[in-house]
Design an enzyme around this catalytic site. Structure first.
Site, PDB file in Angstrom:
ATOM      1  N   VAL A 110     -38.073  33.339   3.126  1.00 34.26           N
ATOM      2  CA  VAL A 110     -39.160  32.563   2.543  1.00 34.26           C
ATOM      3  C   VAL A 110     -40.358  33.490   2.428  1.00 34.26           C
ATOM      4  O   VAL A 110     -40.711  34.196   3.371  1.00 34.26           O
ATOM      5  CB  VAL A 110     -39.516  31.348   3.423  1.00 34.26           C
ATOM      6  N   CYS A 111     -40.975  33.505   1.222  1.00 39.54           N
ATOM      7  CA  CYS A 111     -42.184  34.293   1.008  1.00 39.54           C
ATOM      8  C   CYS A 111     -41.924  35.771   1.361  1.00 39.54           C
ATOM      9  O   CYS A 111     -40.935  36.352   0.921  1.00 39.54           O
ATOM     10  CB  CYS A 111     -43.322  33.695   1.822  1.00 39.54           C
ATOM     11  N   THR A 112     -42.776  36.379   2.178  1.00 42.81           N
ATOM     12  CA  THR A 112     -42.639  37.804   2.492  1.00 42.81           C
ATOM     13  C   THR A 112     -41.581  38.082   3.551  1.00 42.81           C
ATOM     14  O   THR A 112     -41.444  39.220   3.995  1.00 42.81           O
ATOM     15  CB  THR A 112     -43.983  38.391   2.950  1.00 42.81           C
ATOM     16  N   THR A 130     -40.111  37.136  -4.148  1.00 41.88           N
ATOM     17  CA  THR A 130     -40.989  36.955  -3.000  1.00 41.88           C
ATOM     18  C   THR A 130     -42.318  36.432  -3.522  1.00 41.88           C
ATOM     19  O   THR A 130     -42.452  36.156  -4.723  1.00 41.88           O
ATOM     20  CB  THR A 130     -41.176  38.264  -2.206  1.00 41.88           C
TER      21      THR A 130
END
Length: 325
Positions: A110-112, A130
């Site tokens: 998730v995300c970074t 990302t």
């Protein structure tokens, strides 16, 4: 009524570390927990930190993990959240991922969190996404990884990566649908009061988020007016007249202040409006196309295929709950 599966449940393991983004953790956890509540015996949700010690999130919350990494069974789904803690992670975390990440049936970021997976060599040769603000860095630092900054999530084999924060919920809902079917995923989405699951290739931003807010009040008001009137005449000439500017001056000013052209902004607004009508109403395709400013079903179909890779009818089949008629 929830039914029992007769299984002990797939283990979903969520990594915790100092500086983690709390929503990257709680969003997917709430989705899997909702699915488990709906269908008991489906998921066993665990959280783990390096030493089993509490961690401090990027917003200052303290999270207490269930276990230390490596002390439980091999997870079915390994979820790696993002946050500031991914910038200079503990080398032991990267090493643990390198050694054990490939053992999970599904590897999710998730995300970074994608940066941690890339550092561990788990994304080489994969197409991933990302958070848009870190896409260039991920691509620069890991040239063996194919980074696409636009989608809200991407599935590439058993690796699934998502964009910023709330897109982790979208990805988790997609995984629940894969495991338990569309109706369960839609039930969980409604319980969490989120929009029905968005397709992965949807852009990371809504029209209003993708475009900057204009500095001048007349253009700001016009942006809002466009979102409220997608079925009206939204040509440059018509919008310019509403803004009391010449078409040429209006087009230049709108792009300078919002970062996008009037035409692209209108296209995004109309697509979002049509999506929501298809998801949340029983209106016919022809009626939706008129209300969204496309004029004809064929024009709307072309817009959907270009932007989402699917037709309006297929989009509705996949994302409208059975209760809507």
């Amino acid at each position: 009524m929830a039914r029992r599966t007769g299984r002990t449940g797939r283990t979903v393991l969520v990594l915790l570390f100092d500086g983690v983004q709390s929503l990257d953790v709680t969003g997917p956890v709430e989705v899997f927990a909702g699915a488990e509540q709906h269908t008991p015996g489906t998921y066993r949700i665990r959280t783990a930190s390096l030493d089993g010690a509490p961690v401090r999130t990027s917003s200052g919350l303290h999270l207490v993990p269930d276990q230390a990494l490596g002390t439980g069974p091999q997870p079915d789904t390994l979820v790696v959240p993002g946050g500031r803690g991914t910038r200079n992670p503990d080398p032991r975390l990267t090493e643990w991922l390198r050694r054990h990440g490939t053992g999970a049936r599904r590897l999710v970021s998730v995300c970074t969190g994608a940066i941690l997976l890339a550092r561990a060599g788990l994304l080489d040769g994969r197409r991933v996404t990302t958070h848009w603000a870190y896409s260039d860095r991920l691509a620069r630092d890991h040239p063996a990884v194919e980074v696409d900054p636009d989608p809200i999530y991407i599935r590439d084999g058993n690796v699934a990566t998502s964009a910023g924060v709330t897109s982790g919920i979208d990805l988790a809902l997609a995984l629940v649908e894969e495991d338990l079917g569309r109706d369960v995923a839609l039930t969980v989405a409604r319980h969490l009061v989120v929009f029905l699951r968005r397709p992965g290739n949807q852009a990371q931003f809504s029209a209003q988020l993708a475009a900057q807010t204009a500095r001048r009040e007349p253009l700001r008001e016009l942006q809002h007016w466009i979102t409220e009137h997608p079925g009206d005449d939204l040509s440059v000439e018509s919008l310019a007249a509403r803004a009391s500017l010449s078409p040429r001056h209006f087009a230049r000013a709108f792009q300078a202040e919002t970062g996008t052209t009037p035409g692209r902004y209108v296209d995004r607004v109309r697509l979002e409006h049509a999506r929501r009508l298809l998801e949340d109403t029983g209106d016919g395709v022809e009626e939706v196309s008129r209300a969204s400013g496309y004029g004809t079903p064929e024009a709307m179909r072309r817009a959907f295929v270009k932007a989402l890779g699917t037709s309006p009818a297929e989009y509705r089949r996949r994302f409208r709950p059975a209760s809507v008629s």
